[in-house]
Design a protein around this motif. Structure first.
Motif, PDB file in Angstrom:
ATOM      1  N   PRO A   1       0.952  -1.200   0.184  1.00 55.72           N
ATOM      2  CA  PRO A   1       0.035   0.011   0.000  1.00 55.72           C
ATOM      3  C   PRO A   1       0.854   1.243  -0.095  1.00 55.72           C
ATOM      4  CG  PRO A   1       0.017  -0.841   2.220  1.00 55.72           C
ATOM      5  CD  PRO A   1       0.721  -2.101   1.262  1.00 55.72           C
ATOM      6  N   PRO A   2       0.198   2.341  -0.158  1.00 55.97           N
ATOM      7  CA  PRO A   2       1.116   3.816  -0.126  1.00 55.97           C
ATOM      8  C   PRO A   2       1.696   3.805   1.445  1.00 55.97           C
ATOM      9  CG  PRO A   2      -0.982   4.112  -1.177  1.00 55.97           C
ATOM     10  CD  PRO A   2      -1.083   2.720  -0.504  1.00 55.97           C
ATOM     11  N   PRO A   3       3.101   4.154   1.216  1.00 55.45           N
ATOM     12  CA  PRO A   3       3.615   4.310   2.589  1.00 55.45           C
ATOM     13  C   PRO A   3       3.139   5.514   3.495  1.00 55.45           C
ATOM     14  CG  PRO A   3       5.021   5.438   0.681  1.00 55.45           C
ATOM     15  CD  PRO A   3       3.814   4.697   0.161  1.00 55.45           C
ATOM     16  N   THR A   4       3.042   5.135   4.812  1.00 55.74           N
ATOM     17  CA  THR A   4       2.558   6.224   5.550  1.00 55.74           C
ATOM     18  C   THR A   4       3.856   7.062   6.176  1.00 55.74           C
ATOM     19  OG1 THR A   4       1.470   6.518   7.712  1.00 55.74           O
ATOM     20  CG2 THR A   4       2.917   4.773   7.454  1.00 55.74           C
ATOM     21  N   SER A   5       3.507   8.199   6.452  1.00 53.19           N
ATOM     22  CA  SER A   5       4.730   9.180   7.124  1.00 53.19           C
ATOM     23  C   SER A   5       4.934   8.680   8.496  1.00 53.19           C
ATOM     24  CB  SER A   5       4.124  10.645   7.201  1.00 53.19           C
ATOM     25  OG  SER A   5       4.903  11.340   7.906  1.00 53.19           O
ATOM     26  N   SER A   6       6.192   8.951   8.930  1.00 59.46           N
ATOM     27  CA  SER A   6       6.519   8.551  10.160  1.00 59.46           C
ATOM     28  C   SER A   6       6.075   9.344  11.277  1.00 59.46           C
ATOM     29  CB  SER A   6       8.208   8.500  10.083  1.00 59.46           C
ATOM     30  OG  SER A   6       8.810   9.710  10.097  1.00 59.46           O
ATOM     31  N   TYR A   7       5.613  10.462  10.765  1.00 55.14           N
ATOM     32  CA  TYR A   7       4.813  11.434  11.985  1.00 55.14           C
ATOM     33  C   TYR A   7       3.047  11.030  11.798  1.00 55.14           C
ATOM     34  CZ  TYR A   7       9.170  13.680  12.464  1.00 55.14           C
ATOM     35  OH  TYR A   7      10.443  14.193  12.954  1.00 55.14           O
ATOM     36  N   SER A   8       2.803  10.042  11.108  1.00 59.42           N
ATOM     37  CA  SER A   8       1.220   9.716  11.118  1.00 59.42           C
ATOM     38  C   SER A   8       1.039   9.124  12.495  1.00 59.42           C
ATOM     39  CB  SER A   8       0.862   8.929   9.887  1.00 59.42           C
ATOM     40  OG  SER A   8      -0.234   8.256  10.059  1.00 59.42           O
ATOM     41  N   LEU A   9      -0.244   9.369  12.607  1.00 62.45           N
ATOM     42  CA  LEU A   9      -0.745   8.481  13.832  1.00 62.45           C
ATOM     43  C   LEU A   9      -0.946   7.040  13.812  1.00 62.45           C
ATOM     44  CD1 LEU A   9      -3.529  11.013  15.197  1.00 62.45           C
ATOM     45  CD2 LEU A   9      -1.320  10.932  16.139  1.00 62.45           C
ATOM     46  N   SER A  10      -0.717   6.641  12.615  1.00 58.10           N
ATOM     47  CA  SER A  10      -0.920   5.200  12.186  1.00 58.10           C
ATOM     48  C   SER A  10       0.177   4.338  12.199  1.00 58.10           C
ATOM     49  CB  SER A  10      -1.843   4.936  11.177  1.00 58.10           C
ATOM     50  OG  SER A  10      -1.310   5.529   9.995  1.00 58.10           O
ATOM     51  N   TYR A  11       1.360   5.252  12.141  1.00 54.90           N
ATOM     52  CA  TYR A  11       2.731   4.813  12.077  1.00 54.90           C
ATOM     53  C   TYR A  11       3.006   3.913  13.334  1.00 54.90           C
ATOM     54  CZ  TYR A  11       8.008   4.459  11.586  1.00 54.90           C
ATOM     55  OH  TYR A  11       9.078   4.194  11.231  1.00 54.90           O
ATOM     56  N   PRO A  12       3.383   2.802  13.098  1.00 51.32           N
ATOM     57  CA  PRO A  12       3.584   1.996  14.239  1.00 51.32           C
ATOM     58  C   PRO A  12       4.793   2.577  15.352  1.00 51.32           C
ATOM     59  CG  PRO A  12       4.318   0.761  12.277  1.00 51.32           C
ATOM     60  CD  PRO A  12       3.711   1.884  12.014  1.00 51.32           C
ATOM     61  N   GLY A  13       5.933   3.002  14.773  1.00 52.26           N
ATOM     62  CA  GLY A  13       6.688   3.629  15.622  1.00 52.26           C
ATOM     63  C   GLY A  13       6.394   4.616  16.671  1.00 52.26           C
ATOM     64  N   ASN A  14       5.210   5.334  15.998  1.00 54.88           N
ATOM     65  CA  ASN A  14       4.808   6.688  17.213  1.00 54.88           C
ATOM     66  C   ASN A  14       3.870   5.903  18.287  1.00 54.88           C
ATOM     67  OD1 ASN A  14       6.076   8.375  15.489  1.00 54.88           O
ATOM     68  ND2 ASN A  14       4.106   8.433  14.019  1.00 54.88           N
ATOM     69  N   ASP A  15       3.774   4.500  18.348  1.00 54.01           N
ATOM     70  CA  ASP A  15       2.779   4.145  19.598  1.00 54.01           C
ATOM     71  C   ASP A  15       4.186   3.682  20.748  1.00 54.01           C
ATOM     72  OD1 ASP A  15       1.701   2.847  21.461  1.00 54.01           O
ATOM     73  OD2 ASP A  15       0.235   1.677  20.046  1.00 54.01           O
ATOM     74  N   GLU A  16       4.111   4.657  21.672  1.00 55.46           N
ATOM     75  CA  GLU A  16       5.397   4.326  22.688  1.00 55.46           C
ATOM     76  C   GLU A  16       5.379   3.027  23.454  1.00 55.46           C
ATOM     77  OE1 GLU A  16       8.103   6.130  22.894  1.00 55.46           O
ATOM     78  OE2 GLU A  16       7.412   7.656  21.551  1.00 55.46           O
ATOM     79  N   ARG A  17       3.969   2.611  23.583  1.00 51.77           N
ATOM     80  CA  ARG A  17       3.637   1.570  24.158  1.00 51.77           C
ATOM     81  C   ARG A  17       4.173   0.235  23.726  1.00 51.77           C
ATOM     82  NH1 ARG A  17      -2.601   1.753  23.977  1.00 51.77           N
ATOM     83  NH2 ARG A  17      -1.969   2.322  21.871  1.00 51.77           N
ATOM     84  N   ARG A  18       4.338   0.364  22.349  1.00 46.07           N
ATOM     85  CA  ARG A  18       4.697  -0.733  21.529  1.00 46.07           C
ATOM     86  C   ARG A  18       6.297  -0.580  21.012  1.00 46.07           C
ATOM     87  NH1 ARG A  18      -0.563  -0.465  18.824  1.00 46.07           N
ATOM     88  NH2 ARG A  18      -1.729  -1.873  19.592  1.00 46.07           N
ATOM     89  N   ALA A  19       6.612   0.777  20.695  1.00 41.45           N
ATOM     90  CA  ALA A  19       7.698   0.919  20.099  1.00 41.45           C
ATOM     91  C   ALA A  19       8.957   0.659  21.104  1.00 41.45           C
ATOM     92  CB  ALA A  19       7.939   2.248  19.688  1.00 41.45           C
ATOM     93  N   LYS A  20       8.846   0.534  22.394  1.00 43.97           N
ATOM     94  CA  LYS A  20       9.848   0.410  23.382  1.00 43.97           C
ATOM     95  C   LYS A  20      10.073  -1.106  23.469  1.00 43.97           C
ATOM     96  CE  LYS A  20       6.470   0.117  27.175  1.00 43.97           C
ATOM     97  NZ  LYS A  20       6.138   0.900  28.482  1.00 43.97           N
TER      98      LYS A  20
END
Length: 169
Positions: A10-29
């Motif tokens: 699919p089209p890539p998401t921005s790393s600043y998007s709310l749907s980008y998985p790296g922005n969810d601190e609960r998971r990213a850590k």
């Protein structure tokens, strides 16, 4: 095309998007095996005025990409540590990971994957020895196969068991 395709991303998401998985601190850590993004770490450190380590989570992913991650996990961890020892396993995940595991377990050809529909929240029971899938009886008295649309590729999911459930120990 990419919604149910195999290799099309699919089209890539921005790393600043709310749907980008790296922005969810609960998971990213919890992901220490994902490489660090130097550029994102610098940008975010400047933005937050403190050192921030940011990892390179995928910005887009096809079913094949997802399978490249999930199938080794299934075969090396779930199968070896649980299934081969006779334990029952509950796997819950997002649709792409489940589709990939089913493609692997049920020998679904790549070209049939865009014709496979998986209803959300419907438990599928995979018999490892019989190499087949059944649906749980919801007690309604109705055939779950008529209640849910699995698409034309359902024939790969619901083929006859190689070993009958009654023959299993």
């Amino acid at each position: 095309k990419w919604r149910r395709g195999y290799t099309i991303r699919p089209p890539p998401t921005s790393s600043y998007s709310l749907s980008y998985p790296g922005n969810d601190e609960r998971r990213a850590k919890h992901f220490k095996d994902i490489p660090i993004s130097l550029r994102e770490s610098i940008n975010r450190s400047i933005e937050r005025r403190r050192l921030t380590i940011h990892r390179k989570f995928p910005k887009t992913e096809s079913l094949k990409d997802c399978m490249d991650r999930s199938i080794p996990f299934y075969t090396q961890r779930i199968q070896q540590e649980a299934i081969d020892k006779g334990k029952r396993v509950l796997i819950t995940s997002h649709e792409n990971a489940i589709r990939g595991i089913l493609m692997h377990l049920c020998d679904i050809p790549e070209e049939a994957m865009n014709q496979l529909h998986l209803p959300n929240g419907l438990p599928l029971v995979y018999n490892v020895k019989g190499r087949c899938i059944t649906l749980l009886d919801d007690g309604s008295g109705e055939d779950p196969m008529t209640q849910h649309d699995f698409g034309p590729a359902a024939k790969y999911l619901f083929k006859a068991c190689e070993i009958d459930w009654d023959e299993m120990p």
